[in-house]
Design a protein around this motif. Structure first.
Motif, PDB file in Angstrom:
ATOM      1  N   ASN A 277      -5.578  14.726  -1.574  1.00 27.76           N
ATOM      2  CA  ASN A 277      -6.491  14.143  -0.928  1.00 27.76           C
ATOM      3  C   ASN A 277      -5.981  13.054  -0.021  1.00 27.76           C
ATOM      4  OD1 ASN A 277      -9.518  14.784  -1.455  1.00 27.76           O
ATOM      5  ND2 ASN A 277      -8.659  14.902  -3.462  1.00 27.76           N
ATOM      6  N   VAL A 278      -4.922  12.353  -0.522  1.00 31.32           N
ATOM      7  CA  VAL A 278      -4.444  11.245   0.381  1.00 31.32           C
ATOM      8  C   VAL A 278      -3.014  11.493   0.756  1.00 31.32           C
ATOM      9  CG1 VAL A 278      -3.448   8.803   0.060  1.00 31.32           C
ATOM     10  CG2 VAL A 278      -5.447   9.600  -1.278  1.00 31.32           C
ATOM     11  N   GLY A 279      -2.502  12.497   0.327  1.00 26.58           N
ATOM     12  CA  GLY A 279      -1.004  12.928   0.581  1.00 26.58           C
ATOM     13  C   GLY A 279      -0.010  11.858   0.133  1.00 26.58           C
ATOM     14  N   PRO A 280       1.206  12.289   0.169  1.00 23.47           N
ATOM     15  CA  PRO A 280       2.282  11.621  -0.523  1.00 23.47           C
ATOM     16  C   PRO A 280       2.521  10.368   0.272  1.00 23.47           C
ATOM     17  CG  PRO A 280       2.980  13.903  -0.201  1.00 23.47           C
ATOM     18  CD  PRO A 280       1.512  13.873   0.287  1.00 23.47           C
ATOM     19  N   LYS A 281       2.415  10.328   1.481  1.00 26.88           N
ATOM     20  CA  LYS A 281       2.735   9.058   2.278  1.00 26.88           C
ATOM     21  C   LYS A 281       1.545   8.004   1.970  1.00 26.88           C
ATOM     22  CE  LYS A 281       5.946   8.938   5.256  1.00 26.88           C
ATOM     23  NZ  LYS A 281       7.125   7.907   4.970  1.00 26.88           N
ATOM     24  N   GLY A 282       0.427   8.409   1.669  1.00 23.86           N
ATOM     25  CA  GLY A 282      -0.719   7.455   1.299  1.00 23.86           C
ATOM     26  C   GLY A 282      -0.377   6.914  -0.101  1.00 23.86           C
ATOM     27  N   MET A 283       0.390   7.443  -0.777  1.00 22.60           N
ATOM     28  CA  MET A 283       0.562   7.114  -1.915  1.00 22.60           C
ATOM     29  C   MET A 283       1.739   6.094  -1.949  1.00 22.60           C
ATOM     30  SD  MET A 283      -0.296  10.412  -3.838  1.00 22.60           S
ATOM     31  CE  MET A 283      -0.319  10.171  -5.546  1.00 22.60           C
ATOM     32  N   GLU A 284       2.619   6.228  -1.187  1.00 24.78           N
ATOM     33  CA  GLU A 284       4.172   5.586  -1.202  1.00 24.78           C
ATOM     34  C   GLU A 284       4.072   4.245  -1.437  1.00 24.78           C
ATOM     35  OE1 GLU A 284       6.306   6.294   2.296  1.00 24.78           O
ATOM     36  OE2 GLU A 284       8.286   5.998   1.091  1.00 24.78           O
ATOM     37  N   SER A 390       7.460   6.622  -5.355  1.00 27.36           N
ATOM     38  CA  SER A 390       8.167   6.611  -4.220  1.00 27.36           C
ATOM     39  C   SER A 390       8.254   8.080  -3.948  1.00 27.36           C
ATOM     40  CB  SER A 390       9.587   5.880  -4.538  1.00 27.36           C
ATOM     41  OG  SER A 390      10.253   6.623  -5.571  1.00 27.36           O
ATOM     42  N   LEU A 391       8.840   8.205  -2.827  1.00 28.88           N
ATOM     43  CA  LEU A 391       8.955   9.837  -2.221  1.00 28.88           C
ATOM     44  C   LEU A 391      10.695   9.942  -2.580  1.00 28.88           C
ATOM     45  CD1 LEU A 391       6.745   9.777   0.736  1.00 28.88           C
ATOM     46  CD2 LEU A 391       6.156  10.137  -1.654  1.00 28.88           C
ATOM     47  N   ASP A 392      10.748  11.048  -2.879  1.00 27.77           N
ATOM     48  CA  ASP A 392      12.098  11.681  -2.879  1.00 27.77           C
ATOM     49  C   ASP A 392      12.615  12.131  -1.745  1.00 27.77           C
ATOM     50  OD1 ASP A 392      10.931  14.253  -2.669  1.00 27.77           O
ATOM     51  OD2 ASP A 392      11.659  14.514  -5.031  1.00 27.77           O
ATOM     52  N   GLU A 393      13.685  12.722  -1.741  1.00 27.15           N
ATOM     53  CA  GLU A 393      14.111  13.316  -0.281  1.00 27.15           C
ATOM     54  C   GLU A 393      13.537  14.519   0.358  1.00 27.15           C
ATOM     55  OE1 GLU A 393      16.828  14.992  -3.795  1.00 27.15           O
ATOM     56  OE2 GLU A 393      15.970  13.395  -3.418  1.00 27.15           O
ATOM     57  N   HIS A 394      12.738  15.089  -0.561  1.00 24.64           N
ATOM     58  CA  HIS A 394      11.799  16.208   0.154  1.00 24.64           C
ATOM     59  C   HIS A 394      10.429  15.663   0.436  1.00 24.64           C
ATOM     60  CE1 HIS A 394      14.973  18.644  -1.420  1.00 24.64           C
ATOM     61  NE2 HIS A 394      14.991  18.304  -2.884  1.00 24.64           N
ATOM     62  N   GLU A 396       8.282  14.228  -1.954  1.00 26.78           N
ATOM     63  CA  GLU A 396       7.550  14.617  -2.901  1.00 26.78           C
ATOM     64  C   GLU A 396       7.347  13.052  -3.752  1.00 26.78           C
ATOM     65  OE1 GLU A 396       8.732  18.246  -4.909  1.00 26.78           O
ATOM     66  OE2 GLU A 396       8.135  19.314  -3.232  1.00 26.78           O
ATOM     67  N   VAL A 397       6.160  13.200  -4.577  1.00 25.56           N
ATOM     68  CA  VAL A 397       6.235  11.861  -5.385  1.00 25.56           C
ATOM     69  C   VAL A 397       6.782  11.686  -6.530  1.00 25.56           C
ATOM     70  CG1 VAL A 397       4.152  10.930  -6.826  1.00 25.56           C
ATOM     71  CG2 VAL A 397       3.624  11.662  -4.479  1.00 25.56           C
ATOM     72  N   LYS A 398       7.384  10.793  -6.674  1.00 23.91           N
ATOM     73  CA  LYS A 398       8.208  10.358  -7.875  1.00 23.91           C
ATOM     74  C   LYS A 398       7.608   9.068  -8.618  1.00 23.91           C
ATOM     75  CE  LYS A 398      12.588   8.790  -6.595  1.00 23.91           C
ATOM     76  NZ  LYS A 398      13.784   8.707  -6.758  1.00 23.91           N
ATOM     77  N   PHE A 399       7.805   8.804  -9.788  1.00 23.71           N
ATOM     78  CA  PHE A 399       7.351   7.464 -10.383  1.00 23.71           C
ATOM     79  C   PHE A 399       8.556   6.766 -10.761  1.00 23.71           C
ATOM     80  CE2 PHE A 399       3.020   7.646 -11.169  1.00 23.71           C
ATOM     81  CZ  PHE A 399       2.725   8.801 -10.745  1.00 23.71           C
ATOM     82  N   VAL A 400       8.597   5.546 -10.638  1.00 27.53           N
ATOM     83  CA  VAL A 400      10.026   4.583 -10.734  1.00 27.53           C
ATOM     84  C   VAL A 400       9.062   3.518 -11.816  1.00 27.53           C
ATOM     85  CG1 VAL A 400      11.596   2.903 -10.173  1.00 27.53           C
ATOM     86  CG2 VAL A 400      11.119   4.779  -8.637  1.00 27.53           C
ATOM     87  N   THR A 401       9.343   3.445 -12.925  1.00 23.28           N
ATOM     88  CA  THR A 401       8.783   2.469 -13.937  1.00 23.28           C
ATOM     89  C   THR A 401       9.368   1.409 -13.727  1.00 23.28           C
ATOM     90  OG1 THR A 401       8.463   4.199 -15.463  1.00 23.28           O
ATOM     91  CG2 THR A 401       8.281   1.954 -16.519  1.00 23.28           C
TER      92      THR A 401
END
Lengths: 417, 291
Positions: A277-284, A390-394, A396-401
């Motif tokens: 719904n938000v897209g990866p950019k909206g979660m970055e 954060s977003l990886d090189e593609h 896509e969403v990834k989590f940094v603890t």
């Protein structure tokens, strides 16, 4: 001779008792629960329900679960009704499960709102409520032994790492002014109270500059965001359900607004649906809890996260209900029940409770370490660390603890760019 | 904050004028209460979502598809349902029961077809970056939605006040039996109004993902409550009163969100109680009787 006779008598008694036990064993263990196929909680409730179904179907495929009082495997029967996210309907159906269906085990539907009506009903009927994800702190009192929380910590414990980060690490980053926005229900209200307490205890290291609740069905935040912006906060906490978080993040994105530090709950808990719904950019760069649907714990009982994920994808390939934390929560409930049935002295409700409490600190599942307060039945384990998306090189969403330090996999980005 | 709340309320209110318009048109012409109104809006929202997802169709273009399909469905649905309801002793009560049932069926079928999770269309589709209005910054999606809502209101105004069909529609609204006695084909006029009413709800649905965060099959209930508040405040049976009701609702909501945010969901009920106590016929109540 005497010895042989005694042995024979013992053998007769043993077999008689065993036979009596086998004869007493029910053909099935009835588990009663509710789910919401429509309404405000449908997406998350169905995820929890489908997670539970995975456990239940697996066990039935193996011939059932071991039930200690009968010393045999007994199949499970799920009796479930659709409450349509409606508390009045849920109250009627919880009663029906107890009085008409006479279930052996009662499970609550998703979340604090739909669990809140079950708490007094279960207590009145002296039926143990297996509370899966209803974490409102008010549910857990010393005078009510008929409730246990299985799959997540009670809501006052949830923000522990997040508030610790804000008051300990925040000032070092330049965070002083904090805005708090929360949905007015038990789950978020309790977390908001915990945030307030932590900020108050910081002795002025951080301060609240905005503190307001909004109804849980709020779907438009444009004006609220403008009002928060007017207070010039260094950090913003938006505590809501998935619909709230989606609307909030979309309104931010559409308005071209980026807060320096933003925390919301559901980008972590239900990543897939928020991303759709938000897209990866909206979660970055949004801060969130890092739940067990993302973090690989080392389970000593049940499937690992990757195994569970694979099973989920093959069982529910249509993608109508997204995989997320609540899927793991439903499955975890099953694991807790399995352990309890294997160790309980009887099928009496308080014996089941005792068996569940007996797992505290010992049971390590896909959801982390199960740890429960004996006095109230509240879960204090399975605490989720603070992460940043954060977003990886593609892209896509990834989590940094980022907190606590012993679990951290990276440094927080502040201010968000 | 005050200026922003007023401007945001105007835009949001324009959208809620569109949301209530279809419901009030149907009530005004047929005196039936469409409790499935919110679900029709939801179907419009999902139509726009799938048209965008599958074919990349811009939501503004999907308005035309939604309008055509909903009118085409609404027309025969009228002949199938409404004359039977109107023959009953108490058509308003019967219509409430019928459309409540229809609403449940639509929600159940939509849940099966679409799943129960939230769905939306990216806001950037309606324009990138916020727009400045009188020094205040608003999302492009809001501004476009407000503009389309204003055009839809203008369309309804032209239809009712500048076309022959509109004149006879208003005649039916004033007195159905007298209109019939004067030779007006009441059923044809009503069927068109019914189709347009549903289509307006569908168009409001197209913009729901932008104004309401996301859409789900169950969103109709909340929409119904708000829509009824809007049309009762504006005046039941007077489609143009809906515009006033929508704007009153929008501005009040933004004030509530600014100053009493925890109580904002009480607003539709507060407005209903207030208007029923102070001016039961609604803000434009008199006009409808002399239309």
């Amino acid at each position: 001779m005497v010895r042989a006779k005694a042995l024979a008598v013992f053998a007769v008694i043993f077999f008689a008792v065993s036979a009596a036990h086998a004869a007493d064993a029910p053909a099935e263990i009835k588990i009663g629960t509710l789910y919401a196929s429509s309404g405000n909680y449908a997406g998350v409730s169905m995820a929890q329900y489908q997670g539970l179904r995975i456990w239940l179907d697996q066990k039935n495929a193996e011939g059932g679960v071991m039930v200690k009082p009968f010393n045999k495997k007994i199949p499970l029967k799920l009796v479930s009704y659709d409450d349509q996210s409606n508390t009045a309907t849920a109250a009627t159906l919880y009663n029906q499960l107890i009085t008409q269906d006479k279930v052996d085990i009662l499970l609550a539907d998703f979340g604090s709102v739909l669990t809140s009506v079950a708490v007094p009903i279960a207590r009145d009927h002296q039926m143990l409520l297996i509370d899966q994800t209803g974490s409102g702190a008010a549910f857990f009192t010393k005078d009510n032994p008929y409730i246990v929380l299985t799959s997540l910590p009670m809501s006052s414990v949830w923000p522990k790492h997040m508030t610790d980060f804000l008051v300990k690490e925040g000032p070092k980053l330049g965070i002083k002014r904090v805005a708090l926005l929360y949905a007015t229900n038990d789950f978020h209200g309790t977390q908001a109270a915990a945030v307030r307490d932590a900020i108050k205890a910081s002795n002025g290291a951080v301060e609240l500059v905005y503190d307001n609740g909004v109804p849980t069905n709020t779907s438009s935040y444009t004006v609220t965001i403008n009002n928060i912006q007017a207070t010039n906060p260094d950090a913003v906490l938006e505590l809501g359900y998935v619909n709230n978080d989606i609307a909030f993040l979309r309104n931010l994105q559409d308005g071209g607004i980026k807060f320096k530090w933003l925390f919301t709950i559901y980008p972590g808990l239900e990543t897939e649906v928020v991303e759709k719904n938000v897209g990866p950019k909206g979660m970055e760069q949004v801060f969130t809890y890092v739940p067990s649907s993302v973090m690989e714990y080392k389970p000593e009982f049940g499937m690992s996260l990757s195994q569970f994920r694979t099973t989920w994808n093959s069982k529910y390939p249509d993608g109508k209900v997204e995989f997320g934390f609540n899927s793991v929560a439903g499955y975890t409930t099953g694991l807790v029940l399995e352990k309890a049935l294997a160790t309980t002295d009887s099928m009496a409700q308080l014996a089941l409770r005792k068996a569940i409490l007996g797992q505290s600190g010992k049971l390590k599942t896909i959801d982390g370490t199960f740890e429960i307060l004996a006095e109230t039945g509240a879960q204090v384990g399975e605490v989720q660390p603070l992460g940043q998306i954060s977003l990886d090189e593609h892209g896509e969403v990834k989590f940094v603890t980022v907190y606590p330090p012993e679990l951290a996999t990276g440094k927080p980005v502040y201010p968000a760019k | 904050m005050l200026a922003y709340a007023i401007l945001a309320g105007l835009i949001f209110g324009l959208y809620f004028s569109l949301v209530g318009l279809g419901l009030n048109l149907v009530f005004g012409v047929m005196r039936i209460v469409n409790l499935a109104h919110g679900d029709v809006l939801m179907l419009g929202a999902f139509a726009a979502f799938w048209l965008f997802k599958l074919f990349g169709l811009h939501p503004v273009l999907s308005i035309f598809a939604v309008f055509a399909v909903f009118v085409a469905v609404g027309w025969p649905l009228y002949y199938l349902v409404v004359p039977r309801l109107l023959r009953a002793k108490d058509p308003e009560m019967l219509s409430i029961i019928f459309f409540f049932g229809l609403s449940q069926v639509i929600v159940a079928l939509a849940s099966i077809a679409f799943g129960s999770s939230e769905r939306s269309i990216p806001g950037r589709v309606l324009g990138s970056g916020p727009y400045q209005i009188l020094g205040q910054s608003f999302p492009a999606a809001w501004v476009v939605t407000g503009g389309v809502s204003a055009l839809a209101v203008a369309f309804v105004y032209l239809y009712l006040y500048r076309t022959r069909l509109g004149y006879v529609t208003r005649a039916v609204m004033v007195h159905r039996e007298e209109a019939l006695a004067t030779g007006i084909d009441v059923h044809r006029v009503s069927a068109i109004a019914f189709g347009i009413g549903l289509a307006l709800s569908g168009i409001a649905g197209v913009f729901a993902p932008f104004m309401l965060g996301s859409v789900t099959p169950a969103m109709g209930v909340d929409i119904n409550i708000t829509s009824f508040a809007v049309i009762v405040v504006g005046s039941l049976g007077n489609p143009l009163g809906t515009v006033l009701g929508g704007i009153a609702y929008g501005i009040s909501l933004m004030f509530m969100q600014t100053y009493f945010s925890s109580w904002a969901n009480l607003l539709p009920y507060l407005l209903l109680i207030t208007i029923l106590l102070v001016r039961p016929s609604g803000l434009l109540g008199r006009k409808v009787r002399s239309a």
